[in-house]
Enzyme design. Sequence first.
Site, PDB file in Angstrom:
ATOM      1  N   ALA A  67       0.826  -1.201   0.000  1.00  0.00           N
ATOM      2  CA  ALA A  67       0.000   0.000   0.000  1.00  0.00           C
ATOM      3  C   ALA A  67       0.865   1.258   0.000  1.00  0.00           C
ATOM      4  O   ALA A  67       1.827   1.356   0.759  1.00  0.00           O
ATOM      5  CB  ALA A  67      -0.923  -0.006   1.221  1.00  0.00           C
ATOM      6  N   HIS A  68       0.492   2.210  -0.833  1.00  0.00           N
ATOM      7  CA  HIS A  68       1.219   3.470  -0.891  1.00  0.00           C
ATOM      8  C   HIS A  68       0.407   4.474  -1.692  1.00  0.00           C
ATOM      9  O   HIS A  68      -0.581   4.127  -2.338  1.00  0.00           O
ATOM     10  CB  HIS A  68       2.601   3.296  -1.527  1.00  0.00           C
ATOM     11  CG  HIS A  68       2.560   2.847  -2.954  1.00  0.00           C
ATOM     12  ND1 HIS A  68       2.233   1.553  -3.310  1.00  0.00           N
ATOM     13  CD2 HIS A  68       2.780   3.496  -4.122  1.00  0.00           C
ATOM     14  CE1 HIS A  68       2.273   1.437  -4.627  1.00  0.00           C
ATOM     15  NE2 HIS A  68       2.595   2.601  -5.145  1.00  0.00           N
ATOM     16  N   ALA A  69       0.832   5.713  -1.664  1.00  0.00           N
ATOM     17  CA  ALA A  69       0.246   6.765  -2.478  1.00  0.00           C
ATOM     18  C   ALA A  69       1.377   7.682  -2.937  1.00  0.00           C
ATOM     19  O   ALA A  69       2.540   7.487  -2.554  1.00  0.00           O
ATOM     20  CB  ALA A  69      -0.801   7.552  -1.688  1.00  0.00           C
TER      21      ALA A  69
END
Length: 298
Positions: A67-69
């Site tokens: 998960a990342h942005a």
Amino acid sequence: MTQLSDFLSGEAIRLDVRAADWREAIGVAGGLMVAAGVATEDYTAEMIANVEENGPYIVIAPGLAFAHARPSPAVLRTGMSWVRLAEPVEFGHESNDPVELVVALAAKDSAAHTSAMAALARLLGDPDTAAALAAAPTPEALLAILTGGAEPGPAAPAPAAESAPAAGSAPSAGSASSAAPASSLHKILTVCGNGVGTSLFLKNTLEQVLDRWKWSKFVTVEATDTISAKGKASEAVALLTSREIAKTLGDVGRPVKVVQDFTSTAEVDAALRDIYDVDTHDADTRAGDTRAADTHDA
């Protein structure tokens, strides 16, 4: 070289967590980074929005979501969290669901954490290490496994079915080289939605295969996001990415190869053979062609 311990602390690790769905699983991972002073709550919302917008491409291997942005003001410093789920949850990925492990990354930029991501990719791609991480009884034990092997080691030997082209031979002057600019190295882009997380995993795996083929001096690999990839596609011989991101990219004028497991050297090996039209059974014959024209094209 940056170590995993620089980005991941024991307080940002939780084991055997129960989550009702993928949003809650990412929420737990984001909450750990908030508690560790890595990011604000806005970043958790950005990670969830990333999946809502781009699909479950962050599920980069069976059972593993990264998960990342995009780097944003919500990131206070580069850091990570690690959430092992008590019961796996569905993210909607057609081949890598259900997810048992959520690793989250908040990055201030797209460069500082590159070596640590390469180390993590190698660790998670090793079956023995992955099994040890899955069985670690405490956050301290898990962190000891990660930091004890944080330096990327030599790539694992290729299975017999993946015999590499002859050492040091240049990429063949086939369909791929005709797309490459003259008198330059070949370039392959690995692409994700934000250019700072999953594309680095895929880049590391591709570089392992190129090292084994002895092609690293002929082919460079650049991790990028979808926006940059569209602008840089003309510089590349091909792009490697997930099925979801491939749909977002559309037709970029270069071959786009889909990889389901970003930690699988076997799958990336097959994609590379397809790009350069290298057949497993006649690889030695094709790779033996080291004419000056080939080297010039490469």
